[in-house]
Design a protein around this motif. Structure first.
Motif, PDB file in Angstrom:
ATOM      1  N   UNK A  19       0.859  -1.179   0.000  1.00 53.78           N
ATOM      2  CA  UNK A  19       0.000   0.000   0.000  1.00 53.78           C
ATOM      3  C   UNK A  19       0.896   1.229   0.000  1.00 53.78           C
ATOM      4  N   UNK A  20       0.382   2.321  -0.529  1.00 49.06           N
ATOM      5  CA  UNK A  20       1.100   3.584  -0.434  1.00 49.06           C
ATOM      6  C   UNK A  20       0.202   4.608   0.223  1.00 49.06           C
ATOM      7  N   UNK A  21       0.666   5.123   1.334  1.00 42.85           N
ATOM      8  CA  UNK A  21      -0.048   6.178   2.033  1.00 42.85           C
ATOM      9  C   UNK A  21       0.479   7.539   1.576  1.00 42.85           C
ATOM     10  N   UNK A  22      -0.413   8.503   1.592  1.00 36.71           N
ATOM     11  CA  UNK A  22      -0.050   9.877   1.287  1.00 36.71           C
ATOM     12  C   UNK A  22      -0.507  10.779   2.416  1.00 36.71           C
ATOM     13  N   UNK A  23       0.207  11.852   2.580  1.00 37.98           N
ATOM     14  CA  UNK A  23      -0.177  12.862   3.569  1.00 37.98           C
ATOM     15  C   UNK A  23       0.028  14.219   2.923  1.00 37.98           C
ATOM     16  N   UNK A  24      -1.065  14.895   2.644  1.00 41.17           N
ATOM     17  CA  UNK A  24      -1.005  16.203   2.007  1.00 41.17           C
ATOM     18  C   UNK A  24      -1.073  17.293   3.063  1.00 41.17           C
ATOM     19  N   UNK A  25      -0.209  18.264   2.930  1.00 40.34           N
ATOM     20  CA  UNK A  25      -0.131  19.346   3.905  1.00 40.34           C
ATOM     21  C   UNK A  25      -0.564  20.662   3.285  1.00 40.34           C
ATOM     22  N   UNK A  26      -1.126  21.507   4.114  1.00 44.92           N
ATOM     23  CA  UNK A  26      -1.497  22.844   3.676  1.00 44.92           C
ATOM     24  C   UNK A  26      -1.391  23.792   4.854  1.00 44.92           C
ATOM     25  N   UNK A  27      -1.291  25.054   4.543  1.00 45.55           N
ATOM     26  CA  UNK A  27      -1.359  26.071   5.579  1.00 45.55           C
ATOM     27  C   UNK A  27      -0.051  26.757   5.897  1.00 45.55           C
ATOM     28  N   UNK A  28       1.055  26.053   5.852  1.00 39.85           N
ATOM     29  CA  UNK A  28       2.363  26.655   6.140  1.00 39.85           C
ATOM     30  C   UNK A  28       3.379  26.075   5.173  1.00 39.85           C
ATOM     31  N   UNK A  29       4.609  26.505   5.291  1.00 42.66           N
ATOM     32  CA  UNK A  29       5.638  26.042   4.381  1.00 42.66           C
ATOM     33  C   UNK A  29       6.013  24.609   4.712  1.00 42.66           C
ATOM     34  N   UNK A  30       5.541  23.709   3.872  1.00 48.54           N
ATOM     35  CA  UNK A  30       5.724  22.282   4.103  1.00 48.54           C
ATOM     36  C   UNK A  30       7.197  21.913   4.214  1.00 48.54           C
TER      37      UNK A  30
ATOM     38  N   UNK B 155      11.219  -2.707   4.599  1.00 41.91           N
ATOM     39  CA  UNK B 155       9.908  -2.976   3.982  1.00 41.91           C
ATOM     40  C   UNK B 155       9.166  -1.690   3.625  1.00 41.91           C
ATOM     41  N   UNK B 156       9.341  -0.678   4.431  1.00 41.82           N
ATOM     42  CA  UNK B 156       8.662   0.605   4.217  1.00 41.82           C
ATOM     43  C   UNK B 156       9.663   1.630   3.700  1.00 41.82           C
ATOM     44  N   UNK B 157       9.167   2.548   2.882  1.00 43.69           N
ATOM     45  CA  UNK B 157       9.996   3.633   2.372  1.00 43.69           C
ATOM     46  C   UNK B 157       9.235   4.946   2.466  1.00 43.69           C
ATOM     47  N   UNK B 158       9.857   5.907   3.103  1.00 40.51           N
ATOM     48  CA  UNK B 158       9.257   7.234   3.195  1.00 40.51           C
ATOM     49  C   UNK B 158       9.897   8.137   2.147  1.00 40.51           C
ATOM     50  N   UNK B 159       9.099   9.021   1.592  1.00 40.81           N
ATOM     51  CA  UNK B 159       9.609  10.011   0.650  1.00 40.81           C
ATOM     52  C   UNK B 159       8.743  11.258   0.769  1.00 40.81           C
ATOM     53  N   UNK B 160       9.217  12.334   0.196  1.00 43.51           N
ATOM     54  CA  UNK B 160       8.431  13.555   0.205  1.00 43.51           C
ATOM     55  C   UNK B 160       8.641  14.315  -1.087  1.00 43.51           C
ATOM     56  N   UNK B 161       7.625  15.062  -1.454  1.00 43.43           N
ATOM     57  CA  UNK B 161       7.685  15.938  -2.609  1.00 43.43           C
ATOM     58  C   UNK B 161       7.314  17.326  -2.114  1.00 43.43           C
ATOM     59  N   UNK B 162       8.310  18.147  -1.892  1.00 47.04           N
ATOM     60  CA  UNK B 162       8.049  19.472  -1.325  1.00 47.04           C
ATOM     61  C   UNK B 162       7.301  20.377  -2.291  1.00 47.04           C
ATOM     62  N   UNK B 163       7.413  20.114  -3.576  1.00 47.83           N
ATOM     63  CA  UNK B 163       6.661  20.902  -4.549  1.00 47.83           C
ATOM     64  C   UNK B 163       5.172  20.595  -4.484  1.00 47.83           C
ATOM     65  N   UNK B 164       4.843  19.390  -4.049  1.00 43.95           N
ATOM     66  CA  UNK B 164       3.438  18.977  -3.941  1.00 43.95           C
ATOM     67  C   UNK B 164       2.943  18.986  -2.502  1.00 43.95           C
ATOM     68  N   UNK B 165       3.797  19.403  -1.562  1.00 47.48           N
ATOM     69  CA  UNK B 165       3.415  19.453  -0.144  1.00 47.48           C
ATOM     70  C   UNK B 165       2.883  18.103   0.347  1.00 47.48           C
TER      71      UNK B 165
ATOM     72  N   UNK C 272       3.915  13.994   1.697  1.00 43.54           N
ATOM     73  CA  UNK C 272       4.835  12.946   2.119  1.00 43.54           C
ATOM     74  C   UNK C 272       4.165  11.604   1.861  1.00 43.54           C
ATOM     75  N   UNK C 273       4.968  10.631   1.481  1.00 38.07           N
ATOM     76  CA  UNK C 273       4.453   9.309   1.118  1.00 38.07           C
ATOM     77  C   UNK C 273       5.056   8.233   2.014  1.00 38.07           C
ATOM     78  N   UNK C 274       4.303   7.162   2.174  1.00 39.97           N
ATOM     79  CA  UNK C 274       4.830   5.985   2.852  1.00 39.97           C
ATOM     80  C   UNK C 274       4.486   4.775   1.992  1.00 39.97           C
ATOM     81  N   UNK C 275       5.503   4.257   1.331  1.00 41.53           N
ATOM     82  CA  UNK C 275       5.342   3.034   0.542  1.00 41.53           C
ATOM     83  C   UNK C 275       5.564   1.852   1.467  1.00 41.53           C
ATOM     84  N   UNK C 276       4.562   1.001   1.575  1.00 48.13           N
ATOM     85  CA  UNK C 276       4.620  -0.138   2.475  1.00 48.13           C
ATOM     86  C   UNK C 276       4.566  -1.414   1.659  1.00 48.13           C
TER      87      UNK C 276
END
Length: 124
Positions: free
Chosen positions: A17-28, A66-76, A78-82
């Motif tokens: 599974x891949x989880x996403x976490x989208x942020x808004x409101x401040x500088x991610x 088993x898990x990999x975290x990554x982030x895309x600061x342009x898209x605000x 963070x991902x968790x590939x499980x």
């Protein structure tokens, strides 16, 4: 920062599974991002965190490899590939944002903002 986690679901053991976490409101990009999880009847536990640039990652022993975290600061986001999921990975997964890279990765007080959680169920 407002955090919105998504991507949870049900999967069989060995699946992904891949989880996403989208942020808004401040500088991610100013925030250290982490993932925690809480299984039913248990305390919330640290899973992984990633530095503001994405260059540094720290994993709990239970998920390392088993898990990999990554982030895309342009898209605000963070991902968790499980991958290679196990029944013991079943939990509600929370993303969190903190202003500093605290020496204690698992210290929840080091994270200023929390998402609402997304449920992951792994069946055997």
């Amino acid at each position: 920062v407002q955090l919105q986690a998504s991507g949870g679901g049900s999967v069989q053991a060995g699946g992904s599974l891949r989880l996403s976490c989208a942020a808004s409101g401040r500088t991610f990009s100013n925030y250290v991002m982490g993932w925690f999880r809480q299984a039913s009847g248990k305390e919330r536990e640290f899973v992984v965190r990633i530095s503001t640039s994405g260059a540094v990652k720290y994993y709990a022993d239970s998920v390392r490899g088993r898990f990999t975290i990554s982030r895309d600061n342009a898209k605000n986001t963070v991902y968790l590939q499980m991958n290679s999921l196990k029944p013991e990975d079943t939990a509600v997964y929370y993303c969190a944002a903190g202003r500093y890279w605290h020496s204690d990765a698992a210290l929840e007080n080091a994270y200023n903002y929390w998402g609402q959680g997304t449920k992951v169920t792994v069946s055997s």
